[in-house]
Motif scaffolding. Structure first.
Motif, PDB file in Angstrom:
ATOM      1  N   THR A 228       0.830  -1.202   0.000  1.00 57.78           N
ATOM      2  CA  THR A 228       0.000   0.000   0.000  1.00 57.78           C
ATOM      3  C   THR A 228       0.866   1.254   0.000  1.00 57.78           C
ATOM      4  N   GLU A 229       0.305   2.316  -0.546  1.00 55.25           N
ATOM      5  CA  GLU A 229       0.944   3.630  -0.517  1.00 55.25           C
ATOM      6  C   GLU A 229       0.010   4.560   0.238  1.00 55.25           C
ATOM      7  N   GLN A 230       0.541   5.244   1.241  1.00 57.23           N
ATOM      8  CA  GLN A 230      -0.298   5.921   2.208  1.00 57.23           C
ATOM      9  C   GLN A 230      -0.416   7.423   1.958  1.00 57.23           C
ATOM     10  N   ILE A 231      -1.513   7.964   2.467  1.00 60.95           N
ATOM     11  CA  ILE A 231      -1.708   9.408   2.496  1.00 60.95           C
ATOM     12  C   ILE A 231      -2.014   9.794   3.938  1.00 60.95           C
ATOM     13  N   TYR A 232      -1.509  10.953   4.360  1.00 59.86           N
ATOM     14  CA  TYR A 232      -1.709  11.370   5.744  1.00 59.86           C
ATOM     15  C   TYR A 232      -1.587  12.887   5.844  1.00 59.86           C
ATOM     16  N   ILE A 233      -1.865  13.417   7.032  1.00 62.69           N
ATOM     17  CA  ILE A 233      -1.852  14.863   7.260  1.00 62.69           C
ATOM     18  C   ILE A 233      -0.736  15.212   8.235  1.00 62.69           C
ATOM     19  N   ASN A 234       0.016  16.232   7.888  1.00 61.92           N
ATOM     20  CA  ASN A 234       1.112  16.730   8.716  1.00 61.92           C
ATOM     21  C   ASN A 234       0.544  17.385   9.980  1.00 61.92           C
ATOM     22  N   ALA A 235       1.064  17.001  11.132  1.00 58.65           N
ATOM     23  CA  ALA A 235       0.574  17.564  12.394  1.00 58.65           C
ATOM     24  C   ALA A 235       0.840  19.063  12.495  1.00 58.65           C
ATOM     25  N   ASN A 236       1.744  19.595  11.675  1.00 57.86           N
ATOM     26  CA  ASN A 236       2.039  21.032  11.698  1.00 57.86           C
ATOM     27  C   ASN A 236       1.055  21.860  10.882  1.00 57.86           C
ATOM     28  N   THR A 237       0.100  21.215  10.234  1.00 59.99           N
ATOM     29  CA  THR A 237      -0.817  21.952   9.373  1.00 59.99           C
ATOM     30  C   THR A 237      -1.617  22.991  10.154  1.00 59.99           C
ATOM     31  N   LYS A 238      -1.872  24.106   9.501  1.00 56.07           N
ATOM     32  CA  LYS A 238      -2.733  25.149  10.073  1.00 56.07           C
ATOM     33  C   LYS A 238      -4.126  25.088   9.460  1.00 56.07           C
ATOM     34  N   VAL A 239      -4.320  24.147   8.529  1.00 54.60           N
ATOM     35  CA  VAL A 239      -5.609  24.038   7.831  1.00 54.60           C
ATOM     36  C   VAL A 239      -6.079  22.581   7.864  1.00 54.60           C
ATOM     37  N   GLN A 240      -6.153  22.017   9.055  1.00 49.18           N
ATOM     38  CA  GLN A 240      -6.489  20.598   9.179  1.00 49.18           C
ATOM     39  C   GLN A 240      -7.851  20.275   8.579  1.00 49.18           C
ATOM     40  N   SER A 241      -8.840  21.121   8.822  1.00 49.60           N
ATOM     41  CA  SER A 241     -10.180  20.862   8.296  1.00 49.60           C
ATOM     42  C   SER A 241     -10.169  20.813   6.771  1.00 49.60           C
ATOM     43  N   LEU A 242      -9.427  21.724   6.166  1.00 55.13           N
ATOM     44  CA  LEU A 242      -9.331  21.752   4.708  1.00 55.13           C
ATOM     45  C   LEU A 242      -8.573  20.526   4.194  1.00 55.13           C
ATOM     46  N   ALA A 243      -7.531  20.134   4.910  1.00 53.96           N
ATOM     47  CA  ALA A 243      -6.775  18.939   4.532  1.00 53.96           C
ATOM     48  C   ALA A 243      -7.669  17.702   4.583  1.00 53.96           C
ATOM     49  N   GLU A 244      -8.530  17.639   5.581  1.00 53.01           N
ATOM     50  CA  GLU A 244      -9.466  16.518   5.683  1.00 53.01           C
ATOM     51  C   GLU A 244     -10.456  16.537   4.526  1.00 53.01           C
ATOM     52  N   ASP A 245     -10.931  17.737   4.166  1.00 53.40           N
ATOM     53  CA  ASP A 245     -11.842  17.846   3.021  1.00 53.40           C
ATOM     54  C   ASP A 245     -11.182  17.331   1.745  1.00 53.40           C
ATOM     55  N   PHE A 246      -9.899  17.597   1.614  1.00 50.18           N
ATOM     56  CA  PHE A 246      -9.174  17.149   0.425  1.00 50.18           C
ATOM     57  C   PHE A 246      -9.125  15.620   0.362  1.00 50.18           C
ATOM     58  N   ILE A 247      -8.868  14.988   1.486  1.00 52.43           N
ATOM     59  CA  ILE A 247      -8.832  13.524   1.520  1.00 52.43           C
ATOM     60  C   ILE A 247     -10.220  12.954   1.237  1.00 52.43           C
ATOM     61  N   LEU A 248     -11.250  13.560   1.798  1.00 56.88           N
ATOM     62  CA  LEU A 248     -12.616  13.111   1.528  1.00 56.88           C
ATOM     63  C   LEU A 248     -12.960  13.266   0.049  1.00 56.88           C
ATOM     64  N   PHE A 249     -12.382  14.263  -0.589  1.00 57.05           N
ATOM     65  CA  PHE A 249     -12.591  14.470  -2.025  1.00 57.05           C
ATOM     66  C   PHE A 249     -11.903  13.371  -2.830  1.00 57.05           C
ATOM     67  N   LEU A 250     -10.701  12.983  -2.419  1.00 58.21           N
ATOM     68  CA  LEU A 250      -9.953  11.949  -3.138  1.00 58.21           C
ATOM     69  C   LEU A 250     -10.735  10.643  -3.225  1.00 58.21           C
ATOM     70  N   TYR A 251     -11.409  10.282  -2.131  1.00 53.70           N
ATOM     71  CA  TYR A 251     -12.115   9.003  -2.079  1.00 53.70           C
ATOM     72  C   TYR A 251     -13.562   9.106  -2.575  1.00 53.70           C
ATOM     73  N   SER A 252     -13.964  10.268  -3.036  1.00 50.61           N
ATOM     74  CA  SER A 252     -15.308  10.424  -3.592  1.00 50.61           C
ATOM     75  C   SER A 252     -15.350   9.876  -5.010  1.00 50.61           C
ATOM     76  N   GLN A 253     -16.541   9.726  -5.555  1.00 48.36           N
ATOM     77  CA  GLN A 253     -16.666   9.262  -6.937  1.00 48.36           C
ATOM     78  C   GLN A 253     -15.919  10.183  -7.887  1.00 48.36           C
TER      79      GLN A 253
END
Length: 462
Positions: A339-364
């Motif tokens: 597997t090749e992984q995706i994750y969020i950097n703990a230093n992010t200042k835009v965690q909510s936006l980063a989460e939205d991006f991941i949710l977008f990746l797995y959408s249709q």
């Protein structure tokens, strides 16, 4: 009069500076939120990332996605991360030479994604945890901290370690994913050991009148059986028995385990004759080339073979892969995956936006873009096999992964316990003895007895 002139002058000044203030406020109001995404530019290229960037910015107009997708991306982003900044979202697998992801894990520099799994993917009424294949979750990669059930990484792509073949020998490639048996010189895809060995007999018979008929099987080196042997034991005797084997328990003479090695031994009658001679560091590519050249139908390998053999693979060749074989019709099949992984950097200042991006990746929407522009990438997401076919991916390649998507194939996770005993080379015993069985210098019973003896020595050291 003087007061009137002053008032007029003041109004003129206001008339000049008000647009400036208005313009400044307008720019501030439309200032976009920046999301930095970094990842590896590997076999799948970077075009799908560019397409996702455009689509995400369309869905989120106030966002500016800044991509850093490079073949040696660690050189660019490591200094940034060390400085306490860096990308918000990272697509970077473990196991790379630079060990950046491992360093971030050990530094607790990843965002806990457990709650994200309960959120719905973009524009759909389905949660992320219901979209990702459960067989690829809940392991030491997605949950990297021992004894911790929390998820810090998600599997964006996965590749199969199993049987590899020329998909055009078995599938019609018309996009519907169905198998065509014996149409235009193609063969029926075996799913059980009985069907597999029966196909070997068919090939041997055909070769008596057509010397160009392929042999049934080859392998790069016998060491590549390190996934085939455990997967076959699981299919024959169950996952509990594999776990016993991984701990060197004395399971080798049980009927269900013996038949695994008996079937491997039976391949001797159907193997490409040059296999053993080339099964070494100098010749293994010749065995892999035999699949491309149509000299052998199957080999055990991993998805990396596509890149490894790219220079000698003709245009239009379609790789296929499938889990290892079952022992009965409808029986369980197992494969191992990378597997090749995706994750969020703990230093992010835009965690909510980063989460939205991941949710977008797995959408249709995201899956369709990856399937269309991802150069054969497979996402461990439910329905992705259907999306891939609609996007025009090779039907034979998709069918090889079908078992993972419909649940008929299981992912085998685990490995042999670390152990050392004098005079024991375990990899040589359980894998490389295959060479001796294929050239006739040892029997299957010799193999089983050696497994029994060496595993007992290793067990004693645990």
């Amino acid at each position: 009069m003087k007061r009137t002139k002053c008032l007029i002058a003041f109004l003129l000044i206001l008339a000049v500076i008000m647009p400036v203030f208005a313009s400044g406020n307008s720019e501030k109001a439309t200032e976009k939120q920046v999301l930095k995404v970094a990842g590896l530019k590997g076999a799948y290229g970077d075009e799908y990332w560019k397409q996702i960037e455009t689509a995400f910015e369309t869905a989120y107009p106030n966002v500016d996605v800044q991509l850093t997708i490079e073949a040696q991306v660690e050189k660019t982003i490591t200094p940034q991360i060390q400085a306490g900044a860096g990308p918000d979202v990272l697509y970077l697998a473990t196991g790379r030479k630079e060990q950046l992801t491992e360093t971030m894990i050990s530094s607790n520099a990843l965002v806990n994604l457990t709650n994200l799994l309960t959120k719905k993917v973009y524009n759909e009424d389905v949660t992320l945890q219901d979209r990702i294949l459960p067989s690829i979750m809940g392991n030491g990669v997605t949950n990297p901290y021992a004894g911790d059930d929390t998820n810090y990484m998600l599997p964006l792509f996965f590749s199969s370690n199993g049987l590899f073949f020329n998909a055009d020998f078995f599938y019609d490639n018309n996009g519907n994913g169905t198998e065509d048996a014996k149409v235009d010189g193609k063969y029926e895809m075996p799913s059980t050991w009985d069907e597999f060995l029966a196909l070997g007999k068919i090939l041997n018979t055909e070769r008596t009148t057509n010397a160009a008929t392929p042999y049934l099987f080859t392998y790069p080196t016998a060491g590549y059986l390190d996934t085939m042997v455990p997967a076959s034991i699981a299919a024959s005797a169950g996952e509990a028995t594999v776990k016993q084997a991984f701990n060197y328990e004395p399971i080798w003479e049980t009927a269900e385990v013996k038949r695994v090695f008996e079937n491997l031994g039976a391949i001797k009658d159907y193997i490409l004759p040059t296999t053993v001679g080339n099964a070494n560091v100098d010749g293994f590519r010749n065995n892999q080339q035999a699949i491309i050249d149509g000299k052998a139908l199957f080999m055990t390998n991993g998805d990396w073979v596509k890149g490894e053999m790219a220079d000698t693979t003709p245009s239009g060749f379609n790789w296929g892969s499938a889990p290892f074989l079952a022992f009965s019709n409808g029986g369980e099949r197992f494969g191992t995956v990378n597997t090749e992984q995706i994750y969020i950097n703990a230093n992010t200042k835009v965690q909510s936006l980063a989460e939205d991006f991941i949710l977008f990746l797995y959408s249709q929407t995201g899956l369709e873009l990856i399937a269309k522009y991802g150069n054969g990438a497979f996402v461990p997401a439910k329905t992705y096999d259907e999306v891939a076919l609609k996007a025009g991916m090779n039907a034979g390649a998709v069918a090889g992964y079908k078992g993972y998507y419909d649940g008929t194939a299981k992912v085998l996770i685990g490995s042999f316990a670390a152990a050392n005993a004098e005079g024991v080379n375990w990899k040589q015993t359980y894998c490389e003895t295959m060479d001796s069985v294929m050239n006739g210098s040892k029997t299957v019973n010799d193999w089983i007895q050696k497994l029994k003896t060496d595993s007992a020595k290793l067990k004693a050291t645990l």
